[in-house]
Design a protein around this motif. Structure first.
Motif, short mmCIF file in Angstrom:
data_model
loop_
_atom_site.label_atom_id
_atom_site.label_comp_id
_atom_site.label_asym_id
_atom_site.label_seq_id
_atom_site.Cartn_x
_atom_site.Cartn_y
_atom_site.Cartn_z
N ASP A 27 -39.55 52.54 -2.13
CA ASP A 27 -39.16 51.79 -3.21
C ASP A 27 -37.64 51.07 -2.94
O ASP A 27 -37.68 49.89 -3.58
N LEU A 28 -36.84 51.72 -2.18
CA LEU A 28 -35.61 51.09 -2.01
C LEU A 28 -35.73 49.92 -1.17
O LEU A 28 -35.04 48.88 -1.69
N VAL A 29 -36.53 50.02 -0.15
CA VAL A 29 -36.64 48.62 0.69
C VAL A 29 -37.23 47.57 -0.21
O VAL A 29 -36.92 46.30 -0.05
N ARG A 30 -38.24 47.86 -1.27
CA ARG A 30 -39.08 46.91 -2.09
C ARG A 30 -38.08 46.34 -2.54
O ARG A 30 -37.93 45.13 -2.83
N LEU A 31 -37.06 47.19 -3.30
CA LEU A 31 -36.04 46.60 -4.28
C LEU A 31 -35.22 45.72 -3.63
O LEU A 31 -34.87 44.57 -4.03
N ALA A 32 -34.93 46.03 -2.50
CA ALA A 32 -33.65 45.13 -1.74
C ALA A 32 -34.16 43.98 -1.19
O ALA A 32 -33.41 43.19 -0.94
#
Lengths: 667, 484
Positions: free
Chosen positions: A340-345
């Protein structure tokens, strides 16, 4: 607990009040402030082996500050509650003075600065890393860690409590480090680097195994595991020693992943590969590359099929399969936590613009990685209480991991269990004759309700007078558990009546005592008709998901009888062991402690198939190297000329120092 | 033209000795080559046995032997050249063959020699110290067993034997020669046989000698060992004996000003000029009587086991390996000496020129055609590389292992010879596997009959009877004849 106050360290500044007249009579003294002792003590260590040199190419990324439990009574050595560092180097005829970590000059700067040339820093580092390892263990197990007992040679002498593990940072002049069960000590070696060690290490520099944090964690884990259960040291199948090695590697590896400085630096250096392996794979590859240890994950990227559970029988090769399985599970978990973090970033694209990562993102990714590492470590350690009493196999360890996890998290909401099962399945580290791989088939079967509360159990627990609220010292815990072993033994002996009841605990009714040479002894008052022993009685408390506290007692019940690899040769005698591990729930209902048997993990002593397998293993036919490489050559040479190691005989060096031998082979 | 080659296998104990004879054209006396002549120093009556063996060799070859091969510097291969010096006195020797590893003017060999010398002297000192401590006595025993490969029971170094062999050529009109892998030898008057040299490899990784320094200008301090692998233990022994200071020891962990002299403190002495209490910690912990069992005064000496094993492995790996090719049939007789895995692994890469226009031959081609295998290192596990053995699947294979299982058992070795290796060779040879310790041989009974590549029924020759420890012992040899 008392705060460490030293007059020199607490000099107070005079109150400044420029407008006031000079005071002639002394002001009324305010009571001196009290300072609560901080709970953590920061200490600097080499997070990466300094002899590895340029692979992370700067001093700064090699050094980490870690926070260990603050022992306020820490004495020079360091000598604390769990550890005493004694720095004698008989080979060099030297004794190095002990470091005093409570000296104000060291308290002000997180201990001595990392330096290869300063023996006192070495003492600080082994202390810090060992303490961290012990803490991981205690968190996982939910109780205080005890070292294994000292059994004096004198007949009839009582087991001696070992308060502190001793650490000798400069004990050996060789490329080796080992845990000595005989001395209850860790012995670390040093040696001059040869150009062959690595092109990065210039020849002529000294390599210290005590400056390699993964080696220190690895050896400390051996000691902790040995204190946990003696059975882990009895090599009755090819997995047992491999388990000791693999488990020690697992703890060392995941401890590495909790050094925030290290993980953060690694993630920050990332350029575009956001798979879990891309984020942290390089750290894992470096793991174990240092002094005298072949990295168990070195070939992770190019997983060679040469290593396989069916045909790899060297201790390290087999152990590294276990490490690989757990590491794969970990990667899957990290992947899940960071997706999720990678998607958000990246706005969903998974692709970031060129350049460095945003520091916030680095911080968050490091957080998730560290949490995942801590969780995996906890799962692996917690499982120890659910392993069989003898003769562990990797498949049974997986059963223990799954069972232990179900106990704490009945729902596998985060998919951790799935990650483990999948990883173990891929490497075929499964229990014998398992039909499907699932939580249901892997978890140990619970005891049927009708058999959960035998009378003798309630009587024994009552006699033990367990006080769940008490906060005992480790010595007191040891003394209590020695007494409680006998309570349980007495009541169980009285309570088990029929052969079927004995068999329910993996025991054989009527199996008597044997002397050291394997001769049957006549029953007497001290050793009745059926003999068994109660070992490793431990009580742990764990917080459950719903906030409840679960209190359980884990006990090992064992029997042994002499068997022969070759009945014609008395010298081939070995002890065949069996029994079970009991997990007993201690429910505290309205102030009454009601025990009930939750699991009985059996390894029956009457099992003929297991006996056959063990004979086959001990005959050496199973473990003969198939495709002999150099490492096997070394192994077989040692076995040929120094065979005492396998005989398990009483006074042989190899039998006494099994880890010295195993570790010397791992180059 | 088919020829017959005779291999006389001496079954005298734990040690190698084989006499190879080849017919010469024109009815001249046969060409003879002796490959090794020795016995392990633990064997009872070793000198007497070797004198009888030497006398039998002389009886067979007459006044002159064409070649003597010293495969590597181990007592169980070379001992007779000092033990039975007199028996060989009148023998004229054409050539003495060694591998390049025994060549005094070869720089790699010189390093190997220096290494071997340093390890042996360290082990000779370490073993009695280990033996003095009940906890490590079994290690001393193991090291003594390994030292038996490099020393006689009376302390003679194997180097004496090697140089005695070299002298046999130099003093009697012959010459000593040193061979590289890839060499091919033929002999005038001997048709139809070529000898190929397979090992030892020059590759330092395969030999395992990459840690031996080449530079001689970086001489270590007097008394200190020069080889990285040996220095830690050897120098520590010097430090104990006060022959070396910490500052002169490159294997010491810190500079000399760090720390205090441990032995002074252990003996209850004190170091002048120190503040009071500097040794309190040592007294409270290390010297506390109730934890005396945790002291580690001698634990570091156990590291000498690694040295002993390494020395043994490296020396075995420096074995010269010879393959005799019978040209007409293509059959090969492989004398692997004690080559270990590093040596075996190098063979596929060794190439032999076959003349212009012909493809080169490599070591593997020869291994595949092997019909006689002299089993490496008395059948121990480390000296027969299983993938190499699997290549010897010739239906006519015959094998000979100069082994002595009961002696190995007495010394305390396990799996010597290795059961797995023995079983596999039994299978591959269909039972034509001659083991020197086969009890039937002593009564003159041959365990197997003609078959495979053997040209006729092998014959057991009881060539002498000697007294060993008050008992009469028959000494035997078996003549294996191969045609091709």
């Amino acid at each position: 607990m008392k705060a460490p106050t030293r007059p020199s360290a607490v000099k107070r500044l005079p109150a400044s009040n420029p407008g006031a007249k000079a005071v002639t009579k002394p002001a009324r003294q305010a009571p001196p402030p009290t300072y609560p002792a901080p709970s953590r003590r920061p200490l600097r260590i080499f997070a990466l082996d300094p002899s590895l040199g340029a692979s992370l190419n700067s001093y700064q990324s090699q050094v980490a500050t870690i926070h260990v439990r603050n022992e306020t009574e820490l004495k020079p050595g360091p000598v604390g509650e769990y550890i005493e560092v004694v720095d004698v180097d008989p080979a060099s005829n030297r004794y190095y003075a002990p470091v005093d970590l409570n000296h104000p000059n060291l308290l002000m700067q997180s201990g001595l600065a990392p330096s290869e040339g300063n023996p006192q820093f070495h003492q600080q580092m082994v202390y810090a890393v060992a303490m961290r390892t012990i803490e991981s263990f205690e968190i996982g197990l939910g109780r205080k860690a005890l070292w294994t007992v000292h059994r004096p040679a004198a007949p009839g002498a009582r087991n001696v409590f070992i308060e502190r593990l001793r650490i000798y940072p400069h004990a050996l002049r060789e490329k080796n480090a080992y845990y000595s069960p005989e001395r209850k000590a860790l012995l670390f070696g040093y040696f001059p680097a040869q150009s062959s060690v690595s092109d990065l290490t210039p020849p002529g520099t000294m390599v210290f195994s005590c400056l390699s944090s993964d080696i220190v964690a690895h050896e400390t884990t051996h000691a902790l595991l040995d204190g946990q259960a003696r059975a882990f040291r009895e090599p009755s199948n090819p997995d047992v020693r491999a388990f000791h090695e693999g488990f020690a590697d697992i703890v060392a590896l995941f401890q590495q992943f909790t050094y925030r400085d290290l993980v953060r630096a690694e993630i920050a250096s990332n350029r575009g590969d956001f798979s879990a392996h891309g984020l942290i794979g390089r750290l894992a590859v470096q793991f174990g590359e240092g002094t005298g240890k072949a990295g168990p994950l070195r070939n992770y990227a190019s997983f060679d099929t040469a290593l396989a559970y069916e045909k790899t029988f060297t201790v390290h090769g087999r152990g590294s399969l276990l490490v690989r399985a757990v590491y794969s599970a970990f990667l899957a978990i990290v992947e899940r936590r960071t997706r999720d973090l990678v998607r958000l970033a990246t706005g969903g694209s998974g692709v970031l613009p060129e350049g460095s990562l945003h520091p916030d993102l680095v911080e968050r990714l490091a957080d998730e990685t560290i949490r995942a590492a801590q969780h995996v470590l906890k799962m692996c350690i917690r499982a120890l209480d659910y392993t069989p009493s003898v003769d562990i196999t990797f498949g049974e360890y997986l059963r223990a991991i799954v069972t232990a996890d179900i106990e704490v998290f009945p729902e596998d909401a985060s998919g951790y269990r799935v990650a483990f099962m999948e990883a173990f399945r891929c490497l075929r580290l499964l229990p014998r004759s398992l039909r499907t791989v699932s939580s249901e088939t892997l978890a140990w079967n619970g005891v049927r309700p009708a058999q959960r509360t035998p009378d003798w159990l309630a009587a024994a627990i009552e006699e033990m007078k367990i006080d769940l609220a008490a906060n005992y010292s480790r010595r007191r815990i040891f003394d209590l558990s020695e007494d409680r072993r006998w309570s349980l033994h007495r009541h169980m002996l009285r309570g088990l009546a029929t052969p079927a009841e004995w068999n329910a605990f993996g025991l054989e009714d009527g199996l008597g005592r044997f002397d050291g040479a394997g001769r049957a002894m006549t029953p007497n008052k001290r050793s009745p008709r059926s003999t068994f022993s109660i070992e490793d009685l431990r009580i742990s408390r764990r917080q459950l998901e719903d906030g409840d506290v679960q209190t359980q007692m884990a006990v090992v019940v064992r029997q042994r009888r002499p068997e022969y690899v070759d009945p014609a040769r008395p010298a081939t005698m070995f002890w065949f062991r069996g029994g079970s591990r009991l997990i007993i729930d201690l429910d505290n209902r309205d102030g009454n402690l009601t025990p009930s048997l939750r699991y009985v993990i059996r390894k029956p002593i009457v099992s003929q198939t297991r006996l056959d397998r063990e004979k086959e293993f001990r005959s050496g036919r199973v473990s003969a190297p198939i495709a002999a490489g150099e490492r096997d050559e070394e192994t077989s040479l040692r076995e040929t000329y120094f065979p005492s190691r396998r005989s398990g005989g009483g006074d042989a060096f190899g039998a006494r120092e099994p880890f010295a031998m195993i570790h010397a082979e791992r180059e | 033209m088919a020829i017959e080659i005779t291999v006389r296998c001496y079954c005298h104990g734990l040690g190698d000795c084989m006499l190879v004879s080849l017919p010469r054209t024109g009815g001249n006396r046969p060409f003879t080559m002796l490959i090794d002549c020795g016995i392990h120093s633990s064997a009872k009556g070793g000198s007497d046995i070797m004198r009888a063996v030497a006398a039998d060799i002389v009886k067979h070859v007459g006044e002159r032997i064409d070649v003597i091969v010293g495969t590597h510097e181990h007592w169980d291969h070379l001992s007779a050249f000092t033990q039975a010096r007199e028996a060989f006195n009148d023998l004229a020797v054409g050539e003495v063959w060694f591998s390049w590893a025994e060549n005094p003017i070869d720089s790699q060999a010189e390093r190997l020699d220096r290494y071997k010398g340093e390890v042996i002297s360290a082990l000779v000192e370490a073993a009695p110290r280990l033996a003095a401590d009940a906890e490590t006595r079994d290690l001393a025993q193991g090291i003594d067993g390994l030292l038996g490969f490099v020393m006689s029971a009376d302390g003679d170094n194997v180097r004496t034997a090697r140089e005695a062999l070299r002298d046999m050529a130099q003093n009697r009109g012959g010459k000593d020669r040193h061979f590289e892998p890839g060499a091919i030898e033929t002999f005038p008057g001997v048709a139809g046989v070529k000898i190929y040299v397979l090992g030892p490899p020059r590759d330092e990784r395969l030999l395992g000698i990459e840690d031996i320094p080449a530079e001689t200008y970086m001489r270590p301090a007097p008394g200190a060992a020069s080889v990285a692998a040996v220095a830690p233990i050897a120098n520590a022994l010097r430090i104990q004996a006060k022959e070396l200071s910490i500052d002169d020891d490159p294997a010491a962990p810190f500079d000399g000003h760090n720390g205090f002299e441990l032995d002074t403190l252990l003996a209850g002495g004190s170091i002048p000029g120190k503040q009071p209490g500097y040794d309190k910690f040592l007294k409270d912990y290390y010297l506390a009587p109730k934890s005396a069992w945790r002291k580690i005064d001698n634990d570091w000496l156990a590291g000498s086991v690694d040295l002993a094993l390494q020395l043994d492995g490296r020396t075995n790996n420096s074995s010269i390996v010879l393959a005799f090719e019978l040209e007409e049939s293509g059959r090969v007789l492989l004398f692997a000496a004690d080559a270990q895995i590093g040596n075996w692994k190098s063979w596929p890469e060794v190439e032999f020129e076959q003349g212009p226009g012909k493809p080169k031959l490599n070591g593997d081609d020869l291994v595949r055609r092997t019909v006689f295998y002299k089993v490496g290192h008395h059948g121990s596990r480390n000296a027969t590389w299983s993938p190499g053995l699997e290549k010897m699947n010739h239906a006519e294979l015959v094998a000979f292992s100069p082994t002595d299982e009961s002696l190995a058992g007495k010394i305390g070795w396990s799996d010597f010879p290795a059961p797995g290796t023995t079983t596999r060779i039994e299978q591959l040879t269909a039972g034509r596997f001659l083991k020197a310790d086969d009890a039937r041989l002593r009564n003159g009974t041959m365990p197997f009959a003609k078959g495979g590549a053997l040209a006729g029924d092998p014959v057991v020759d009881v060539f002498a009877q000697i007294q060993v420890g008050g008992a009469a012992v028959n000494l035997v040899a078996v003549d294996l004849v191969f045609a091709g």
